[in-house]
Scaffold this motif. Structure first.
Motif, PDB file in Angstrom:
ATOM      1  N   UNK A 185     -12.566  88.455  29.551  1.00 30.42           N
ATOM      2  CA  UNK A 185     -11.133  88.424  30.230  1.00 30.42           C
ATOM      3  C   UNK A 185     -10.533  87.543  29.403  1.00 30.42           C
ATOM      4  N   UNK A 186     -10.872  86.468  28.593  1.00 29.54           N
ATOM      5  CA  UNK A 186      -9.920  85.793  27.754  1.00 29.54           C
ATOM      6  C   UNK A 186      -9.967  86.142  26.442  1.00 29.54           C
ATOM      7  N   UNK A 187     -10.360  87.203  25.963  1.00 27.26           N
ATOM      8  CA  UNK A 187     -10.551  87.560  24.772  1.00 27.26           C
ATOM      9  C   UNK A 187     -10.026  89.075  24.598  1.00 27.26           C
ATOM     10  N   UNK A 188      -9.504  89.255  23.208  1.00 31.90           N
ATOM     11  CA  UNK A 188      -8.863  90.630  23.026  1.00 31.90           C
ATOM     12  C   UNK A 188     -10.222  91.672  22.820  1.00 31.90           C
ATOM     13  N   UNK A 189      -9.870  92.802  22.715  1.00 29.27           N
ATOM     14  CA  UNK A 189     -10.774  93.882  22.669  1.00 29.27           C
ATOM     15  C   UNK A 189     -11.770  93.628  21.521  1.00 29.27           C
ATOM     16  N   UNK A 190     -11.471  92.806  20.582  1.00 34.88           N
ATOM     17  CA  UNK A 190     -12.609  92.694  19.522  1.00 34.88           C
ATOM     18  C   UNK A 190     -13.375  91.438  19.942  1.00 34.88           C
ATOM     19  N   UNK A 191     -13.291  90.898  20.965  1.00 31.74           N
ATOM     20  CA  UNK A 191     -14.299  90.022  21.593  1.00 31.74           C
ATOM     21  C   UNK A 191     -14.370  88.580  20.975  1.00 31.74           C
ATOM     22  N   UNK A 192     -13.418  88.340  19.920  1.00 30.83           N
ATOM     23  CA  UNK A 192     -13.483  87.276  18.978  1.00 30.83           C
ATOM     24  C   UNK A 192     -12.226  86.458  19.125  1.00 30.83           C
ATOM     25  N   UNK A 193     -11.191  87.047  19.229  1.00 34.25           N
ATOM     26  CA  UNK A 193      -9.548  86.467  19.303  1.00 34.25           C
ATOM     27  C   UNK A 193      -9.242  86.281  20.953  1.00 34.25           C
ATOM     28  N   UNK A 194      -8.882  85.028  20.951  1.00 31.84           N
ATOM     29  CA  UNK A 194      -8.476  84.843  22.276  1.00 31.84           C
ATOM     30  C   UNK A 194      -7.099  85.545  22.892  1.00 31.84           C
ATOM     31  N   UNK A 195      -6.886  85.803  23.971  1.00 33.58           N
ATOM     32  CA  UNK A 195      -5.857  86.429  24.490  1.00 33.58           C
ATOM     33  C   UNK A 195      -4.714  85.293  24.699  1.00 33.58           C
ATOM     34  N   UNK A 196      -3.540  85.733  25.208  1.00 28.73           N
ATOM     35  CA  UNK A 196      -2.563  84.654  25.487  1.00 28.73           C
ATOM     36  C   UNK A 196      -3.223  83.555  26.507  1.00 28.73           C
ATOM     37  N   UNK A 197      -3.778  84.048  27.573  1.00 26.98           N
ATOM     38  CA  UNK A 197      -4.218  83.156  28.583  1.00 26.98           C
ATOM     39  C   UNK A 197      -5.500  82.150  27.852  1.00 26.98           C
ATOM     40  N   UNK A 198      -6.204  82.989  27.101  1.00 27.46           N
ATOM     41  CA  UNK A 198      -7.154  82.121  26.437  1.00 27.46           C
ATOM     42  C   UNK A 198      -6.797  81.097  25.509  1.00 27.46           C
ATOM     43  N   UNK A 199      -5.755  81.103  24.749  1.00 27.56           N
ATOM     44  CA  UNK A 199      -5.009  80.339  23.722  1.00 27.56           C
ATOM     45  C   UNK A 199      -4.505  79.090  24.914  1.00 27.56           C
ATOM     46  N   UNK A 200      -4.144  79.331  26.064  1.00 25.03           N
ATOM     47  CA  UNK A 200      -3.567  78.175  27.003  1.00 25.03           C
ATOM     48  C   UNK A 200      -4.986  77.142  27.032  1.00 25.03           C
ATOM     49  N   UNK A 201      -6.049  77.845  27.326  1.00 24.97           N
ATOM     50  CA  UNK A 201      -7.270  76.963  27.670  1.00 24.97           C
ATOM     51  C   UNK A 201      -7.707  76.193  26.221  1.00 24.97           C
TER      52      UNK A 201
END
Length: 248
Positions: free
Chosen positions: A217-233
């Protein structure tokens, strides 16, 4: 008959009228010159004001201490719709909210390896950097680069920063690899970061993707790069260490 008399006859104007006409012409010319002089004066004043504002901005920027985030696609904010959602920009927001005199520079390059970082560090570190956040190595690991080579490149980058900018505080951001790359390799890779931090007396973030890596849920479809929410963490993880460095 003189030439002037001839001209007066041709114009069919008496001498008095010619005199008035000439005076009127001189007045118009004088008025035009005055207006041009006033415009030039205004333009000069505006140019001086503009130059002063530029110089003031330069002084203000120069007075701000620099936090340089030197890394790969994680730092660059790969895949995000807006790079302002990447963790360096979020760090800047935190710093601004506290009215701290620091400017965060995002020097992340997608796909960057430690070898690539080593090749560009010389010109990047030419600026006066207060805090240097080193986030590299993941692409080496995913490509199976020998640990000894990755370690040597990271050490070279650290050496260059410490030599050219001895007052700079270096924060080393650790990374971990997926287990499918082999237990021995992933373990040695993980241990490389604390070993380098201890050897060079650096501040260490053990795992920059803590609470993000491996969470779909915190990564993009590639499973490697964080989403915007992931970057907050990620920003919060970095901030926990960074704030102890810049807030005295």
């Amino acid at each position: 008959m003189s030439i002037n008399q001839s001209k007066r006859l041709q114009l069919n104007l008496p001498t008095v009228e010619v005199s008035k006409f000439l005076k009127f012409c001189y007045f118009i010319i004088a008025l035009a010159l005055f207006a041009c002089g006033e415009d030039t004066s205004k333009s000069t004043k505006q140019n001086k004001q503009s130059t002063a504002e530029i110089e003031e901005t330069k002084v203000s920027t120069a007075a701000s201490k620099i936090i340089l985030c030197f890394g790969d696609s994680i730092t660059a904010g790969y895949g995000l719709d807006d790079t302002n959602d990447a963790y360096p920009a979020i760090l800047q927001q935190k710093i601004d909210s506290l009215a701290l005199n620091y400017t965060v520079i995002n020097s992340g390059v997608s796909g960057e390896t430690t070898a690539g970082g080593k090749s560009r560090i010389d010109w990047v570190i030419k600026q006066d950097v207060s805090v240097f956040l080193l986030e590299l190595g993941a692409n080496d690991g995913l490509r199976g680069v020998p640990i000894s080579e990755t370690r040597a490149n990271l050490q070279a980058i650290i050496d260059i920063v410490q030599t050219k900018s001895p007052e700079t505080t270096i924060i080393l951001a650790g990374m971990e690899l997926p287990p499918n790359l082999g237990q021995v390799y992933t373990k040695e890779f993980r241990q490389m970061y604390p070993d380098l931090a201890k050897k060079n007396n650096l501040k260490l973030i053990p795992f920059i993707l803590k609470d993000v890596g491996g969470i779909a849920a915190l990564n993009q479809s590639d499973g490697i790069h964080p989403t915007a929410e992931g970057h907050k963490i990620v920003a919060n993880t970095v901030w926990e260490l960074l704030k102890t460095t810049i807030i005295l």
